[in-house]
Design an enzyme around this catalytic site. Sequence first.
Site, PDB file in Angstrom:
ATOM      1  N   ASP A   1      -4.017   1.020  -3.879  1.00  0.00           N
ATOM      2  CA  ASP A   1      -3.254   2.271  -4.106  1.00  0.00           C
ATOM      3  C   ASP A   1      -4.526   3.290  -4.947  1.00  0.00           C
ATOM      4  OD1 ASP A   1      -2.535   0.996  -6.191  1.00  0.00           O
ATOM      5  OD2 ASP A   1      -1.244   2.380  -6.839  1.00  0.00           O
TER       6      ASP A   1
ATOM      7  N   GLU B   1      -0.701   0.090  -8.698  1.00  0.00           N
ATOM      8  CA  GLU B   1      -1.255   0.288  -9.815  1.00  0.00           C
ATOM      9  C   GLU B   1      -0.974   1.495 -10.458  1.00  0.00           C
ATOM     10  OE1 GLU B   1      -4.113   0.603 -13.043  1.00  0.00           O
ATOM     11  OE2 GLU B   1      -3.998   1.530 -11.237  1.00  0.00           O
TER      12      GLU B   1
HETATM   13 ZN   LIG Z   1      -7.653   2.254 -10.996  1.00  0.00          ZN
END
Ligand SMILES: [Zn+2]
Length: 384
Positions: free
Chosen positions: A74, A136
């Site tokens: 992401d 994340e």
């Molecule tokens: Zn990163």
Amino acid sequence: MASLSDAKDLLTKLVGFDTTSAKSNLDLITFVQDYLDEHGVASILVPSADDQKASLYATIGDGKGGIGLSGHSDCVPVTGQTWTSDPFTLTERGGKLYGRGTCDMKGFIACVLASVPLFKARKLKEQIHIIISYDEEVGCAGVRPLLARLGQDLPRPRAVIIGEPTSMQVIDGHKRIDVYRTTVTGKEAHSSLPAIGVNAISAAAELIGELDCIAETIATTENEPRFEPPYSTVSVGMIEGGTAPNIVPKTCTFRWQVRSLPSASADEAPRALSAFAETALLPKMRKIAKDAAIETVSQTSVPPFAAAPQSDAVALAIALTGANRTSGVSYATEAGLFEKAGCPAVVCGPGDIAQAHAADEFVSIAQLEACLKFLGDLTERLRA
Ligand SMILES: [Zn+2]
């Protein structure tokens, strides 16, 4: 080592998938899965609860333990940013490759994928595990279900290299992040009679002022020079409250963040804020409204990372980069979570954190080459 042109081609594909954390990453994951399939590498997907996203785990070679190469799929939004070229079209200018996620951290994933034929061609005495997560950027949420399966149906690597942008420097520690939401409940009134109401926005303003004082106290008492800044920080990021200028507002909510040194007590700021609320604010608020309240809840927490002194992962990264020192950083990664799951971790990857999350994010070609060499040298090291 793998070829730069393969890495660039793969990075072009990866950047073309808009994997902003709020969106699905399944197109990217399917692309990676197909690519690995073509090279005879099977992968296991760990889906999110709503099946809109997935992490990927793929193992190359035989043997036990093995080295994990981990990256998140992401990226952060481009909303409000002014880009010179389309953020989702890889664009080369002056030795730099521009695009959202090039630096954080699709450049690393592209180098790992480009090295797969090399990993396959050599007979390895230890396995290589490719680990790609999601979410994340929103509290390291996506890797957690995958980590829960290590040692069960997924092999637990003996060391994990997390390829976040460190300019290929060896990072063996980072701060912890805690995100809190504080809600102030006061009492509505006509704005011509503020004394019969309890103004939630004013109370929130006092709390925020107090947080700034708490931050100053922490800054003067902590000092760990390997982090920049060398102390834990507190910062308010969002605020919302009120309904109209002529109504004394009943509620106000603000969100704030603490980035603590690995050695610091993480709950110092919320405890100090709650003590201030109980002693200085709530008694006067409750004189007017007995239901007045101030509530702080933890929204996300990313553990700190502090590698063990004899960490296999750190030793490996030092050997591969030739670094003569390690450093700590103030941004968080999945490293602390891997360590908690029993995998020694190290953070080392291409690109500069200064370009991450910014408009015109880029990774330099020189950094990609350094990463490809790192992965080539890793392959030689793991040769049977
Ligand atoms: Zn990163």
